[in-house]
Design an enzyme around this catalytic site. Structure first.
Site, mmCIF file in Angstrom:
data_model
loop_
_atom_site.group_PDB
_atom_site.id
_atom_site.type_symbol
_atom_site.label_atom_id
_atom_site.label_comp_id
_atom_site.label_asym_id
_atom_site.label_seq_id
_atom_site.Cartn_x
_atom_site.Cartn_y
_atom_site.Cartn_z
ATOM 1 N N SER A 108 11.668 -4.428 7.591
ATOM 2 C CA SER A 108 10.725 -4.204 6.501
ATOM 3 C C SER A 108 11.507 -4.238 5.187
ATOM 4 C CB SER A 108 10.037 -2.859 6.683
ATOM 5 O OG SER A 108 10.999 -1.850 6.865
ATOM 6 N N LYS A 144 4.103 -11.977 -2.199
ATOM 7 C CA LYS A 144 4.126 -11.277 -0.903
ATOM 8 C C LYS A 144 2.725 -11.401 -0.305
ATOM 9 C CE LYS A 144 5.674 -7.012 1.225
ATOM 10 N NZ LYS A 144 4.599 -6.908 2.229
ATOM 11 N N LYS A 318 14.592 -11.894 -3.520
ATOM 12 C CA LYS A 318 15.706 -11.952 -2.561
ATOM 13 C C LYS A 318 16.924 -12.535 -3.252
ATOM 14 C CE LYS A 318 12.725 -12.852 1.399
ATOM 15 N NZ LYS A 318 12.057 -13.969 2.099
ATOM 16 N N CYS A 471 4.715 30.578 8.402
ATOM 17 C CA CYS A 471 4.225 31.717 9.170
ATOM 18 C C CYS A 471 5.409 32.399 9.840
ATOM 19 C CB CYS A 471 3.241 31.188 10.218
ATOM 20 S SG CYS A 471 2.968 32.299 11.600
#
Length: 729
Positions: A108, A144, A318, A471
């Site tokens: 990715s 893209k 890129k 908690c």
DNA sequence: TACCCTCGAGTTCA
DNA sequence: CTCGAGGGTA
């Protein structure tokens, strides 16, 4: 707290499974209830089948459920429209796609939204490569595409397989369908293509074709696709390639995976080569050499966005020079040499109806926004996380204001955005629309599940208040216990098929399973005469049998999974692996942790000596094993399961496990690159030479470290020697 | 001390 | 996917 574990309804007489009532004898109310339950169950099976690729019931059982479901609808037609799940329950799955492992992972990209982030990206690259300010770095910039990534494998010029991205390492085999896509060549053109070539790109649908498909769907009474991407995905995942063929999918090539011989040494050269081989390249691909040019091209694309005829969600930059790309390498799962400059995410406005508090496994009180349902980017959103107390109050992580310090109140009109186009988030509040009587949200100071006090602890190191309120109920908190059990059976832990979150909820609620060890006594207890699982609603004989089989299968478990399953704070997947690898057996971990409680012992130092385990994590481990009740739990659990020691992982790299020091001037790579490379090969990189050092790589001008290396009799080599040892890359 | 990166723990919807 | 925080290093 010691809990006895009675089996549910232990005073009920034993009963045989009763056959379901004929549908015509049901009251409408009963029918409605059963219809809802069935829809849920079928949806769950569908999900397991499609997404997890693991059917949870036999085909016959599944068919029976569906038959009953349809019978109900036939008898009570009003059910069809009332239950929203109705339409989601699709046709019966018949076959599935086989898996393909990508030879090179499909990664990715890092995301950016602001111009400054693009500047930083370019800056980072210059710094990493030590490129002088006046020397240009060339980038490519291209739209893209908002479609699905596909990896196409060609051998000797012929398409042999096509795989979806999947999780990045394993995708689905959609070869037959890919062959029907016109833009995907069956045979490469030209002569100079490499023997083996994996071309990667994006499959997409044009706006016009999307509209036409939806018209056809509507005419056929089928559900509409929410957006072109979903339609493209649906089309590509058709089991019948003829249907895919009837959907005019397109393909842009933009990258590659395995390749036997590089046809070019730049990104743009590669893309040009792909064009020669017969692929379609996005016409808006440009080469740019400055940030200004990148941003200019971004604006051009943004301006033309509506006229492109297909969906895009940003621009990808890129580094053009492939040599530089390989020097830059990767950060976790994304390349350092690429960036996705996204368009602003879609937003929508809705009303915050309520704030709910969920209790996590660690006791964290997690606020959840219940929203008036609204569509954002083609998906209906009704929940969103509110992160923590401070986020609601308008305070960010480092104490600075967010949203200009505006707090979030129940009744507010809020702006929702799907972050990264997936997870919805409450971005802002429309102050003008705030009801006059809206009050600041009072974050509870007690746990909603058990009533215990909830506190924000101070970080012992920084003295700062933790952003999470927790908690303090620990063992007595049912919510924590439940979440710990869910964690215990989760995918990276015991991964027990047929025991998901829903079932844990159910079995916890009635007391059947209260502690991890109860899972492994389930079958023995079920064999008694009390009400059996298989007689319960929602459980069939087969699903119970499968569940028991799945539990049996996990009586042997890898050490790292076991450690992870324990749910020690700060010990996730990675740290569990580190511990497993370092200690080898669970006993060794347990021993070290117990010994570390004694300040005289050096066991604590042993824990922190493991790279990646620091003092906070070490303390958490020590604390966990110190607790009496954890010890009891472990004793009971270890009587039930066998923890497999890990085998020493032998990497085939010649420097795996060695400690390397780089010193002097390096000429073929920067220090950072050298480090990244060594670590990739399994070596540990140290800053100074000691007797633990295995290899010193010395460049010109190496001084004291070189002397030390000689003193300790450490192997010394120059850069060339290093490359001879490990090979290029 | 300030960073950069990785990790853990939380999250949505289909 | 995002946030906050831990770990490690310049």
């Amino acid at each position: 707290m010691v809990l006895t574990v009675p089996f549910a309804d232990s005073n009920m007489p034993e009963n045989k499974p009763t056959p379901p009532k004929p549908v015509d004898q049901l009251t409408p109310a009963a029918a409605r209830l059963e219809h809802e339950a069935l829809a849920r169950e079928i949806a769950q099976h569908d999900r397991r089948y499609y997404e997890d690729d693991a059917p949870s019931v036999s085909d016959a059982e599944y068919d029976a459920l569906r038959l009953r479901y349809e019978a109900l609808e036939a008898q009570f037609p009003e059910l069809k429209s009332t239950e929203s799940l109705t339409r989601k329950v699709g046709s019966k799955p018949s076959e599935k796609f086989s898996k393909i492992r990508h030879r090179a992972p499909m990664l990715s990209l890092a995301n950016a939204f602001a111009d400054e982030e693009v500047e930083e990206f370019v800056e980072r690259i210059r710094r990493f490569l030590q490129i002088k300010a006046d020397a240009p770095v060339i980038f490519t910039a291209e739209p893209k595409i908002d479609g699905l990534s596909l990896s196409l494998r060609y051998e000797h010029g012929r398409l042999v397989s096509a795989a979806t991205r999947g999780d990045g390492s394993v995708g689905e085999d959609v070869t037959a369908n890919a062959r029907t896509v016109g833009d995907i060549p069956q045979k490469l053109t030209g002569k100079d293509f490499p023997e083996i070539l994996e071309v990667r790109g994006e499959v997409y649908l044009s706006h016009a074709d999307f509209a036409a498909i939806n018209e056809r769907q509507a005419a056929a009474g089928k559900q509409l696709f929410a957006n072109p991407r979903n339609a493209a995905a649906g089309s590509l995942r058709q089991l019948d390639p003829a249907i895919t063929a009837s959907r005019p999918l397109h393909f842009f090539a933009y990258g590659w995976g395995e390749i036997s011989e590089m046809p070019a040494d730049t990104q743009s050269g590669m893309i040009d080569a792909f064009r020669r081989f017969g692929f379609i390249i996005n016409p808006l691909t440009r080469r740019c050499s400055t940030v200004a040019e990148l941003l200019e091209h971004y604006r051009t694309i943004e301006t033309n966005r509506a006229n492109l005829g297909y969906d895009i969600d940003g621009v990808v930059y890129k580094v053009d020079d492939l040599n530089l790309q390989s020097r830059l390498g990767f950060v976790s799962r994304s390349p350092r040499w690429a960036l996705a400059h996204k368009f602003p995410a879609q937003q929508a406005t809705t009303i915050l109806d309520a704030i709910e508090i969920n209790v996590g496994r660690t006791g964290s009180l997690n606020p959840l926004a219940r929203l008036r349902p609204i569509t954002v980017g083609g998906v209906v959103v009704s929940n969103a996380t509110l992160h923590n107390e401070d986020y609601i109050r308008g305070i960010g992580g480092n104490g600075e204001k967010i949203r200009n310090g505006v707090d979030i109140r129940v009744g507010d009109t809020v702006i929702i955005q799907r972050a990264g186009d997936v997870i919805p988030k409450v971005l802002d509040v429309v102050l003008e629309k705030r009801p006059a009587d809206a009050k600041p949200y009072l974050f509870p100071s007690n746990c909603p599940a058990c009533g215990s006090h909830a506190v924000r602890e101070q970080n012992p190191r920084t003295g700062k208040e933790d952003s999470v309120r927790r908690c303090t109920g620990g063992l007595i908190c049912p919510a924590q216990a439940r979440e710990r059990l869910k964690h215990f059976v989760s995918r990276n832990a015991f991964d027990i098929e047929g025991l998901g979150e829903q079932r844990i909820e159910e079995l916890y609620a009635d007391g059947t399973i209260r502690r991890p060890q109860d899972i492994f006594t389930l079958e023995a207890r079920n064999a008694g005469k009390l009400q059996r699982l298989e007689n319960r609603e929602g459980w069939g004989a087969t699903s119970v049998k499968n569940l028991f089989a799945a539990i049996e299968a996990r009586r042997n478990i890898a050490l790292n999974r076991f450690v992870y399953a324990l749910g020690i704070p700060h010990v996730g997947d990675t740290s569990a692996k580190l511990l497993a690898r370092h200690f080898g057996t669970f006993e060794a971990i347990q021993e070290a942790a117990k010994a570390a409680a004694d300040p005289e012992s050096d066991a604590h130092a042993e824990l922190t000596s493991i790279g990646g385990i620091g003092s906070v994590v070490a303390d958490a481990i020590v604390e966990f094993f110190k607790e009496q009740h954890n010890e009891e739990m472990l004793d009971a659990l270890l009587a039930q399961v066998h923890v497999e020691p890990v085998e020493a992982t032998v990497s085939d790299s010649p420097v795996a496990g060695k400690t390397v020091v780089f010193t002097g001037a390096l000429e073929q790579m920067t220090r950072e690159e050298a480090k990244a490379m060594a670590e990739r090969l399994g070596a540990k990189v140290a800053g100074s030479v000691s007797k633990k050092t295995d290899i010193v790589v010395a460049g010109p001008g190496a001084g004291s470290k070189l002397n030390k290396a000689k003193e300790f009799d450490v192997q010394v080599m120059d850069e060339d020697g290093w490359f001879v040892l490990v090979g290029r890359n």
